[in-house]
Design a protein around this motif. Structure first.
Motif, PDB file in Angstrom:
ATOM      1  N   UNK A   1       2.526   0.906  -8.057  1.00 15.96           N
ATOM      2  CA  UNK A   1       2.457   1.176  -9.498  1.00 15.96           C
ATOM      3  C   UNK A   1       1.399   2.221  -9.837  1.00 15.96           C
ATOM      4  N   UNK A   2       0.684   2.731  -8.832  1.00 14.30           N
ATOM      5  CA  UNK A   2      -0.315   3.765  -9.058  1.00 14.30           C
ATOM      6  C   UNK A   2      -1.681   3.235  -9.436  1.00 14.30           C
ATOM      7  N   UNK A   3      -1.923   1.955  -9.230  1.00  9.31           N
ATOM      8  CA  UNK A   3      -3.223   1.356  -9.558  1.00  9.31           C
ATOM      9  C   UNK A   3      -4.128   1.382  -8.328  1.00  9.31           C
ATOM     10  N   UNK A   4      -5.406   1.672  -8.536  1.00  3.63           N
ATOM     11  CA  UNK A   4      -6.380   1.664  -7.446  1.00  3.63           C
ATOM     12  C   UNK A   4      -6.747   0.217  -7.117  1.00  3.63           C
TER      13      UNK A   4
ATOM     14  N   UNK B   1       0.843  -1.188   0.000  1.00  2.00           N
ATOM     15  CA  UNK B   1       0.000   0.000   0.000  1.00  2.00           C
ATOM     16  C   UNK B   1       0.879   1.240   0.000  1.00  2.00           C
ATOM     17  N   UNK B   2       0.647   2.089  -0.986  1.00  2.00           N
ATOM     18  CA  UNK B   2       1.403   3.332  -1.053  1.00  2.00           C
ATOM     19  C   UNK B   2       0.598   4.483  -0.467  1.00  2.00           C
ATOM     20  N   UNK B   3      -0.654   4.615  -0.891  1.00  2.00           N
ATOM     21  CA  UNK B   3      -1.505   5.693  -0.401  1.00  2.00           C
ATOM     22  C   UNK B   3      -2.897   5.142  -0.119  1.00  2.00           C
ATOM     23  N   UNK B   4      -3.293   5.113   1.142  1.00  2.00           N
ATOM     24  CA  UNK B   4      -4.630   4.646   1.506  1.00  2.00           C
ATOM     25  C   UNK B   4      -5.617   5.794   1.332  1.00  2.00           C
TER      26      UNK B   4
END
Length: 160
Positions: A121-124, A11-14
């Motif tokens: 990778x920036x995927x939701x 997880x990069x950004x929750x």
């Protein structure tokens, strides 16, 4: 062969978290699923807007859908803006869908979204749990154990 997945997802950004789910449900198995989103939905999520507090997932045929999740309309969107509470398709492997279908149909379990986040990778992505609802006495028991662990940690810290 697919690369092995870690126990905790990257997880990069929750964006949104369903904190009540761990209290109301006994979590059995956790899955990571992609979400099929439109452009304005992705932009709204990147701004940190979105809620999964009262949402759930449903298996329909060979597809899994996220129901009742709220991604508000994008403020700078135009006439192509999205509908905030529309059902969103979740992207999973056939084996994972079959496992979810078996749990929901035979064992009386529920598909509960735990969090929505962007991976490295920036995927939701959605963290989806196969869970069973807790009874009132189960909730009291989990509160007792949580309070006892907190008290034990306080005692250990004070004694040094």
């Amino acid at each position: 062969m697919a690369r092995p997945r870690h126990a905790s997802f990257d997880k990069k950004k929750t964006v949104a978290e369903n904190r009540r789910a761990r209290y109301d449900y006994a979590i059995d198995e956790v899955f990571e699923a992609g979400i099929a989103l439109t452009g304005t939905e992705v932009k709204a999520l990147r701004f940190g807007e979105g809620s999964i507090a009262e949402s759930y997932a449903e298996v329909k045929g060979e597809e899994v859908w996220l129901i009742n999740s709220n991604i508000p309309e994008f403020s700078h969107g135009n006439r192509f803006n999205h509908e905030p509470k529309r059902p969103r398709k979740l992207l999973l492997n056939h084996r994972e869908i079959a496992k979810m279908f078996g749990g929901v149909s035979r064992q009386g379990m529920t598909l509960v979204p735990l969090s929505v986040y962007f991976n490295s990778r920036g995927r939701a992505k959605v963290e989806l749990a196969l869970a069973k609802g807790k009874k009132l006495h189960d909730k009291r028991e989990s509160e007792k154990t949580r309070d006892w662990k907190r008290e034990a940690a306080r005692i250990m810290r004070d004694r040094g």
